[in-house]
Design an enzyme around this catalytic site. Structure first.
Site, PDB file in Angstrom:
ATOM      1  N   CYS A   1     -25.500  39.676 -37.337  1.00  0.00           N
ATOM      2  CA  CYS A   1     -26.741  40.346 -36.946  1.00  0.00           C
ATOM      3  C   CYS A   1     -26.389  41.556 -36.076  1.00  0.00           C
ATOM      4  CB  CYS A   1     -27.716  39.481 -36.176  1.00  0.00           C
ATOM      5  SG  CYS A   1     -28.265  38.027 -37.056  1.00  0.00           S
TER       6      CYS A   1
ATOM      7  N   ARG B   1     -22.935  43.783 -40.141  1.00  0.00           N
ATOM      8  CA  ARG B   1     -23.092  42.564 -39.333  1.00  0.00           C
ATOM      9  C   ARG B   1     -24.129  41.607 -39.915  1.00  0.00           C
ATOM     10  NH1 ARG B   1     -19.736  42.134 -34.663  1.00  0.00           N
ATOM     11  NH2 ARG B   1     -18.721  44.134 -34.641  1.00  0.00           N
TER      12      ARG B   1
ATOM     13  N   TRP C   1     -28.602  38.438 -40.258  1.00  0.00           N
ATOM     14  CA  TRP C   1     -27.872  37.476 -41.097  1.00  0.00           C
ATOM     15  C   TRP C   1     -28.527  36.138 -40.799  1.00  0.00           C
ATOM     16  CZ3 TRP C   1     -24.950  33.011 -40.616  1.00  0.00           C
ATOM     17  CH2 TRP C   1     -24.199  32.650 -41.738  1.00  0.00           C
TER      18      TRP C   1
ATOM     19  N   ASN D   1     -29.711  38.012 -31.308  1.00  0.00           N
ATOM     20  CA  ASN D   1     -28.519  37.550 -32.022  1.00  0.00           C
ATOM     21  C   ASN D   1     -28.079  36.255 -31.373  1.00  0.00           C
ATOM     22  OD1 ASN D   1     -28.501  39.878 -33.439  1.00  0.00           O
ATOM     23  ND2 ASN D   1     -26.639  40.733 -32.523  1.00  0.00           N
ATOM     24  N   GLY D   2     -27.630  35.308 -32.170  1.00  0.00           N
ATOM     25  CA  GLY D   2     -27.167  34.041 -31.606  1.00  0.00           C
ATOM     26  C   GLY D   2     -28.018  32.900 -32.117  1.00  0.00           C
TER      27      GLY D   2
ATOM     28  N   GLU E   1      -4.421  33.912 -48.253  1.00  0.00           N
ATOM     29  CA  GLU E   1      -5.173  35.130 -47.939  1.00  0.00           C
ATOM     30  C   GLU E   1      -5.608  35.849 -49.221  1.00  0.00           C
ATOM     31  OE1 GLU E   1      -6.756  36.470 -45.697  1.00  0.00           O
ATOM     32  OE2 GLU E   1      -6.813  38.600 -46.136  1.00  0.00           O
TER      33      GLU E   1
ATOM     34  N   LYS F   1      -9.454  36.627 -50.174  1.00  0.00           N
ATOM     35  CA  LYS F   1      -9.957  37.992 -50.429  1.00  0.00           C
ATOM     36  C   LYS F   1     -10.682  38.041 -51.766  1.00  0.00           C
ATOM     37  CE  LYS F   1      -9.609  39.331 -47.638  1.00  0.00           C
ATOM     38  NZ  LYS F   1      -9.550  39.335 -46.220  1.00  0.00           N
TER      39      LYS F   1
ATOM     40  N   GLU G   1     -14.163  36.060 -51.699  1.00  0.00           N
ATOM     41  CA  GLU G   1     -15.284  36.588 -50.922  1.00  0.00           C
ATOM     42  C   GLU G   1     -15.909  37.848 -51.514  1.00  0.00           C
ATOM     43  OE1 GLU G   1     -12.386  38.188 -47.355  1.00  0.00           O
ATOM     44  OE2 GLU G   1     -14.457  37.796 -46.867  1.00  0.00           O
TER      45      GLU G   1
ATOM     46  N   HIS H   1       1.314  18.222 -57.063  1.00  0.00           N
ATOM     47  CA  HIS H   1       0.620  17.139 -56.361  1.00  0.00           C
ATOM     48  C   HIS H   1      -0.880  17.184 -56.602  1.00  0.00           C
ATOM     49  CE1 HIS H   1       4.355  16.035 -54.474  1.00  0.00           C
ATOM     50  NE2 HIS H   1       4.555  17.328 -54.247  1.00  0.00           N
TER      51      HIS H   1
ATOM     52  N   LYS I   1     -19.996  40.542 -41.118  1.00  0.00           N
ATOM     53  CA  LYS I   1     -18.827  40.766 -40.264  1.00  0.00           C
ATOM     54  C   LYS I   1     -19.077  40.130 -38.908  1.00  0.00           C
ATOM     55  CE  LYS I   1     -14.986  43.355 -40.272  1.00  0.00           C
ATOM     56  NZ  LYS I   1     -13.975  43.026 -41.287  1.00  0.00           N
TER      57      LYS I   1
HETATM   58  C1  F6R Z   1     -12.132  37.537 -44.403  1.00  0.00           C
HETATM   59  C2  F6R Z   1     -12.831  37.774 -43.153  1.00  0.00           C
HETATM   60  C3  F6R Z   1     -13.087  36.620 -42.260  1.00  0.00           C
HETATM   61  C4  F6R Z   1     -12.593  36.961 -40.842  1.00  0.00           C
HETATM   62  C5  F6R Z   1     -12.959  35.841 -39.875  1.00  0.00           C
HETATM   63  C6  F6R Z   1     -12.417  36.069 -38.480  1.00  0.00           C
HETATM   64  O1  F6R Z   1     -11.946  38.722 -45.093  1.00  0.00           O
HETATM   65  O2  F6R Z   1     -13.192  38.869 -42.841  1.00  0.00           O
HETATM   66  O3  F6R Z   1     -12.486  35.466 -42.736  1.00  0.00           O
HETATM   67  O4  F6R Z   1     -11.224  37.158 -40.884  1.00  0.00           O
HETATM   68  O5  F6R Z   1     -14.344  35.720 -39.803  1.00  0.00           O
HETATM   69  O6  F6R Z   1     -12.935  37.229 -37.920  1.00  0.00           O
HETATM   70  P1  F6R Z   1     -12.289  37.891 -36.665  1.00  0.00           P
HETATM   71  O7  F6R Z   1     -10.929  38.347 -37.036  1.00  0.00           O
HETATM   72  O8  F6R Z   1     -13.204  39.012 -36.313  1.00  0.00           O
HETATM   73  O9  F6R Z   1     -12.219  36.837 -35.587  1.00  0.00           O
END
Ligand code: F6R
Length: 606
Positions: free
Chosen positions: A2, A27, A75, A99-100, A482, A486, A489, A505, A601
């Site tokens: 948010c 966000r 969000w 937010n929260g 990773e 990627k 998502e 396994h 984000k």
């Molecule tokens: C994946 C992604 C998330 C962040 C995670 C941690 O592409 O963006 O998995 O890596 O939410 O976020 P930070 O690094 O901001 O603590």
């Protein structure tokens, strides 16, 4: 998660609020809204489901010249994305953006019999609670602080009232808020990006602080309404860093700028000629570095995987060092033990992730030294750790994290070298890492320049699949995790990451024509082991795409052989290939790569 904006000054608020929301859209982008107020207390509340561009259309038909307002991009946590659940929420004279999460909102709601609730949100409950305490003898700031005393949960809020149109009241506990100060205007944002271009002077609100924002200044108080002094800091983000600069997407820009952002991470910290690493800001003496016996690394998502990859380097660099790496969301509820002489590395791009922050606070409570590996300057985690390494990757706007991963691994590797130096590890051992770190930016540049088109071509071929399996061994295992994260998502396809040795396994049962596999192979002492895993998948009709630095014979449906001078740090370069691959798959599938569905984000709620 948010975004909040606010404005009080001499300019028209609507444009400033909506442009701020566009900057904060990463966000959260389920719905957006603004409310503005004129000097007589007349308000205009505009809210829309969907992205800020939808709100923009509504604002166009309700333009005004109000000089005060607040806004929000959401969000969803409580209640579906809809106009009715969008912020700002109104209760009587009160308008609030939040937010929260208000954890006890159901109990509070039960007490608020006089308010006719229209949304499903916890935030409307907070607005109604403030309104219920806002009688004719109470000021807005007093009503806000009294209401917040009843709240269990986290919040960053901005509140206006049609009875006091000359102020915006803001408060925080666990959710970031920044107040931008300027001549004859005050701006509010949950993220410094929204302030760029208006001012570079800001007050970072701490938990349990409330501020009365006026056109000509800020009055900062604690929760008992006692005045406290404020510290004005400088925001060091330039406009270019938050613009696409000709790229189709922020994600492609952020992948492509890794040579530069990584140079910024390394700059002034490694001395290739002297084979030396010097990190300022750790707040650890050489004696303290020497005494470290255990490192615990915490993070979420990509930051967690960066920690996982780095742990392989740390244990190779410092013999006898024990390391554990934990997902912060898990660790925070475990009864974990930290041995003596432990330091904790807290890895986070945003510096605001709720679970990571909770772990940091618990670890600090146990008197264990905490070191932040953080990108966002001035973020909550960066302010609370005992010492740290800013990775200096610049703002990451695309929701999927890319350049932060590369810089986080480089930063932790530098820390490992510094610990090794303090413990007397020979220069022969540490210099291999220093040499590779120094070469890494050029090697990433080489991959992006020379292999991008080929990767895009291969991605088109695999874009049709709904399922994939990534595997690698040793340092390539975290890279496989990773890579799968990627892809899932941003492509919305199922992608699993596995240790190559674990395939037999269980996961090898998945191999069929509906799956493709990404096999990561390094030309090192484990090459033959990797080849065996690959043959086993091939033997079962796998559709394997191999990413390797080897020129040896390999049997696979597709092979991308990258020419790199790196050995130890080659996995980081392989990860860049995976980032590009995921990007091009998502583009081929027509997805919104910068703002993938259901995500946002900076996860500031649990
Ligand atoms: C994946 C992604 C998330 C962040 C995670 C941690 O592409 O963006 O998995 O890596 O939410 O976020 P930070 O690094 O901001 O603590």
């Amino acid at each position: 998660m948010c975004g909040i904006v606010g404005y009080i000054g001499e300019r028209d608020a609507q444009g400033i609020l909506t442009s701020g929301l566009r900057r904060l859209e990463y966000r959260g982008y389920d719905s957006a809204g603004i409310v503005t107020i004129d000097s007589s207390g007349q308000t205009t509340l505009l809210r829309e489901k969907g992205k800020v561009s939808e709100l923009d259309k509504l604002v166009l038909s309700h333009e005004n010249h109000d000089k005060v307002g607040i806004g929000h991009t959401r969000w969803a946590t409580h209640g579906e994305p809809s106009e009715i659940n969008a912020h700002p929420h109104q209760a009587g004279d009160i308008y609030l953006v939040h937010n929260g999460i208000i954890e006890n909102y159901k109990e509070l709601k039960a007490e608020l019999k006089d308010h006719n609730f229209v949304s499903e949100t916890d935030s409307e409950v907070l607005a109604a609670m403030i309104d219920s305490l806002y009688d004719k003898d109470t000021s807005l700031v007093d009503a806000v602080t009294q209401a917040l005393k009843l709240v269990i949960g986290t919040y960053g809020i901005a509140v206006i009232s049609s009875r006091e149109p000359e102020i915006v009241v803001v408060a925080r506990s666990g959710s970031p808020l920044i107040i931008g100060v300027n001549d004859n205007e005050t701006l509010i944002a949950s993220d410094a990006c929204a302030l760029i271009g208006h001012t570079d002077k800001a007050i970072y609100l701490n938990d349990n602080e409330v501020a009365i924002c006026k056109k000509d200044g800020v009055d900062l108080r604690d929760m008992s309404a006692q005045p406290i002094s404020s510290k004005v800091e400088t925001i060091e983000i330039d406009m270019q860093a938050i613009q696409k600069q000709g790229y189709d997407h922020f994600l492609l820009k952020e992948i492509s700028e890794q040579p530069q952002t990584l140079r910024a991470t390394l700059s002034g910290r490694i001395n290739e000629r002297a084979k030396d690493v010097r990190l300022d800001g750790l707040n650890l003496s050489t004696k303290e570095l020497k005494s470290i016996e255990h490192i615990t690394i915490i993070g979420c998502g990509t930051a967690y995987y960066a920690g996982l990859l780095s742990s392989y380097y740390l244990e190779q660099l410092v013999d006898g060092l024990t390391i554990d790496v934990a997902a912060a969301s898990e660790l925070r509820y475990r009864s974990f033990h930290l041995p003596k002489n432990t330091i904790a590395l807290v890895v986070s791009q945003s510096g605001e992730t709720a679970d990571t922050l909770a772990c940091l606070r618990e670890i600090k409570r146990r008197d264990v030294k905490t070191i932040g590996i953080i990108n966002t300057v001035g973020s909550t985690i960066a302010r609370e750790v005992d010492g740290g390494i800013y990775v200096h990757a610049g703002p990451e706007i695309s929701v999927a994290s890319t350049k932060a991963f590369t810089s986080q691994v480089a930063a932790i590797t530098m820390l490992g070298i510094q610990i090794a130096q303090a413990k007397g590890v020979g220069i022969k051992e540490t210099s291999k890492y220093i040499d590779e770190l120094a070469k890494l930016p050029d090697e990433i540049d080489n991959v992006i320049k020379n292999y991008k088109e080929k990767i895009a071509e291969i991605a088109k071929k695999y874009a049709k699949y709904e399922h994939s399996l990534y595997f690698g061994r040793d340092t390539l295992f975290p890279v496989a995790l990773e890579g799968a994260l990627k892809l899932k998502e941003i492509s919305y396809t199922q992608a699993e990451g596995y240790a190559a040795g674990e395939l037999k396994h269980g996961p090898i049962a998945l191999v069929d024509d509906n799956f493709f596999e990404v096999a990561l192979l390094l030309d090192n002492w484990l090459f033959d082991k990797g080849l065996s895993a690959l043959s086993e998948v091939n033997a079962r009709g796998g559709h394997v795409f191999v990413i390797t630095n080897s020129t040896k014979d390999i049997d696979a449906e597709e092979i991308l052989r990258i020419d790199t001078k790196l050995d130890i740090l080659a996995p980081i370069v392989i990860n860049v290939v995976q980032q590009l691959f995921a990007y091009y798959v998502a583009v081929a599938r027509g997805n919104d790569v910068d703002q993938p569905r259901n995500l946002a984000k900076s996860v500031t709620v649990e």
